[in-house]
Enzyme design. Structure first.
Site, PDB file in Angstrom:
ATOM      1  N   ASN B 384       0.818  -1.200   0.000  1.00 17.38           N
ATOM      2  CA  ASN B 384       0.000   0.000   0.000  1.00 17.38           C
ATOM      3  C   ASN B 384       0.862   1.265   0.000  1.00 17.38           C
ATOM      4  OD1 ASN B 384      -1.881   2.005   0.395  1.00 17.38           O
ATOM      5  ND2 ASN B 384      -3.101   0.848   1.835  1.00 17.38           N
ATOM      6  N   ASP B 385       1.381   1.623   1.155  1.00 18.32           N
ATOM      7  CA  ASP B 385       2.130   2.880   1.247  1.00 18.32           C
ATOM      8  C   ASP B 385       3.327   2.946   0.301  1.00 18.32           C
ATOM      9  OD1 ASP B 385       0.423   3.715   3.191  1.00 18.32           O
ATOM     10  OD2 ASP B 385       1.677   3.017   4.837  1.00 18.32           O
ATOM     11  N   VAL B 386       3.927   1.810   0.028  1.00 22.75           N
ATOM     12  CA  VAL B 386       5.154   1.818  -0.772  1.00 22.75           C
ATOM     13  C   VAL B 386       4.898   2.104  -2.251  1.00 22.75           C
ATOM     14  CG1 VAL B 386       6.378   0.289   0.799  1.00 22.75           C
ATOM     15  CG2 VAL B 386       5.145  -0.676  -1.140  1.00 22.75           C
ATOM     16  N   SER B 425      -1.116   2.083   7.804  1.00 24.67           N
ATOM     17  CA  SER B 425      -0.750   3.400   8.327  1.00 24.67           C
ATOM     18  C   SER B 425      -1.935   4.354   8.321  1.00 24.67           C
ATOM     19  CB  SER B 425       0.366   3.984   7.468  1.00 24.67           C
ATOM     20  OG  SER B 425      -0.090   4.131   6.140  1.00 24.67           O
TER      21      SER B 425
END
Lengths: 97, 458
Positions: B384-386, B425
């Protein structure tokens, strides 16, 4: 050990640690962390010495705890690192260029 | 000291360094751990004839049996996905052992030189922090409910700093008072050090745990090294300090990959942004498995971006099966791994290796980021965040500035995801709303399974 000798050991060991892993590829970060975790399992030696010369009850009790914890560090660190590294293989059997 | 003992310890120190060196290359990494293991066995065995070991043999054997036996069993049984917390646990045990050694030495109240006494209390402080901190890190990754959410309260950093300063002050007091310290002071010192480890770790979110575990690993190394000086055991000094510095470097590499200074991880305000994050425009567009299978099967180049979601779903075997399907059709498949994908750097590599994916089709961020432009399909599975482009475009995003995999540059992106919510996150992912992005909802393993069977029937 007298004078500055421990300081020299400290410095040289610190540089060695830094150099030894400075070129590690990302794929080995977890196994290497685990491997270095195993290496500080050498604390077992210290724990054995502490328990081996313990006299009072308190010393013996804490020394025993130290041995149990340290043995866990050493054995657990070895087992999981070995399991992880066992799986690394290349499609061509060679190394990545 | 006995000459034999000295020789064995020397050999152990050499073997540890060679072992670590070999572990930094995939070709002979396996040999590395075996060398180090031999060193450990030698050092442990010879310690039974160490001149200072003259009683409690039975207790020593019993302790090794209990600690080693439990660790052996848990280490053999733990799933690859749970590896990070296991490492945290074993690491914490090492830190605790170092602190306990210091406690035994200090309880005796025998005169030591000032340097040695300073080493003893420093090792105690650092070891105790690594012990309790690692246990909390273990709990967080293990998903213990009370620990999962970062605990934060007002003036937390100041209170933590206060506790640390008092503990360090007491350490200094104990070290400089010769044998003139009371047992209660000693007890209070250890209690404060342990408390600080807990307090320092509580406010840190699960996504930052890799850096924290690595840091505690370095701490334990350092603590072990210090106690090595106290016990005049060079093997312990060298192994401990080498790990201390190697661990520090590793921590830096990881923090660098996340583009966040270590201080920021530890005393962070992760998620506390100053401004409003940019609103996301567009909508998420779903895709069904057969369409996704066709898209990939007729592509020239597919890049797979795995994340923690893949680990949780245990989907790595199915993903590899799908990859083989694609390869048979002549599709070039590459894996792109973000340095902090998963819960530890290299975590994804370990999982893929477990499934049998050869490491030469797995690429780091730097190696592959230019290639996304030429990829027909990028399959994001559980990451996701990456891959969140907000890291490039939105200065108000908490992850702004973090290097990301440029998955959004590809012609098509398929995101395998359980539901529509934000990830670990809690940050909204702009990629999911992009025009070239399709969402494939479902559990990673089930989806990969479906993709495999859809491809077979093409």
């Amino acid at each position: 050990m007298e004078g500055f000798i421990p300081l020299y050991i400290f410095m040289l060991a610190a540089f060695t640690g830094y150099e030894v892993i400075s070129k590690v590829p990302v794929i080995l970060h977890t196994p290497l962390m685990s491997g270095s975790n195993f290496v500080h399992g050498i604390v077992l030696v210290g724990a054995m010495v502490a328990l081996g010369q313990a006299e009072s009850f308190m010393e013996t009790l804490i020394g025993f705890i130290a041995v149990v914890l340290a043995a866990g560090n050493a054995v657990g660190g070895y087992v999981v690192t070995e399991r992880m590294l066992e799986m690394f293989k290349s499609s061509k059997g060679g190394s990545k260029p | 000291m006995n000459l034999f003992v000295e020789i064995f310890y020397f050999a152990a120190a050499v073997l540890f360094i060679i072992g670590l060196k070999q572990m930094s290359s995939p070709v002979n990494a396996r040999r590395g751990i075996i060398w180090a293991g031999v060193g450990m066995a030698l050092a442990t065995l010879i310690t039974f004839v160490h001149p200072h070991v003259n009683s409690n043999y039975i207790l020593i054997l019993l302790g090794i049996g209990i600690g080693g036996g439990l660790a052996w069993k848990t280490g053999k049984e733990v799933a690859m996905t749970d590896m990070p917390q296991m490492i945290a646990l074993y690491n914490g045990m090492g830190g605790g052992a170092a602190a306990a050694i210091a406690a035994v030495e200090l309880i005796k109240q025998e005169p030591m030189s000032l340097t040695i006494q300073l080493m003893a209390v420093s090792g105690a402080l650092i070891g105790a922090i690594a012990f309790s901190g690692s246990l909390i890190a273990y709990g967080k990754l293990q998903g213990i409910k009370q620990l999962r959410k970062p605990t934060r309260f007002k003036h937390q950093q100041r209170i933590n700093a206060g506790v640390f300063i008092v503990a360090a002050w007491m350490a200094l007091g104990i070290a400089t008072s010769g044998t003139d310290y009371g047992m209660f002071t000693l007890f209070l010192f250890f209690a404060l050090a342990l408390a600080f480890g807990v307090m320092m770790t509580l406010p840190i979110g699960g996504a930052d745990m890799p850096v924290v575990i690595s840091l505690y690993n370095a701490f334990t190394g350092l603590a072990v090294g210090f106690e090595g000086f106290v016990l005049e055991t060079p093997a312990m000094m060298i192994a401990g300090i080498v790990v201390g510095s190697a661990g520090t470097l590793l921590t830096q590499l990881m923090a660098k990959a996340m583009n966040r200074p270590i201080s920021n991880v530890l005393f962070s305000n992760f998620g506390d942004t100053t401004g409003e994050a940019q609103a996301v425009s567009g909508s998420m567009k779903a895709i069904e498995s057969p369409d996704a299978a066709i898209m990939m099967a007729f592509a020239e180049k597919v890049i797979i971006v795995p994340g923690y979601g893949m680990a949780v779903a245990q989907a790595q075997h199915k993903v590899w099966e799908m990859t083989k399907q694609l390869q048979e059709r002549g599709v070039t498949v590459k894996f792109a791994i973000h340095p902090v994908a998963g819960r530890m750097p290299g975590h994804m590599n370990v999982l893929l290796a477990e499934a049998g994916v050869p490491y030469d089709i797995i690429y780091d961020l730097d190696e592959i980021n230019e290639e996304f432009k030429t990829a027909d399909v990028v399959l994001v599975i559980g990451a996701n965040d990456v891959v969140n482009p907000a890291a490039r475009t939105d200065p108000n995003s908490p992850i702004y500035g973090m290097p990301i995999l440029n998955a959004d540059y590809a012609r098509n992106v398929i995101v395998v995801k359980r539901g529509q919510g934000a990830g670990f996150s809690g940050i909204e992912n702009h990629l999911f709303f992009a025009d070239n992005c399709r969402m494939l909802y479902g559990d990673g393993q089930a989806v990969a399974n479906e993709l495999v069977s859809d491809m077979k029937s093409l």
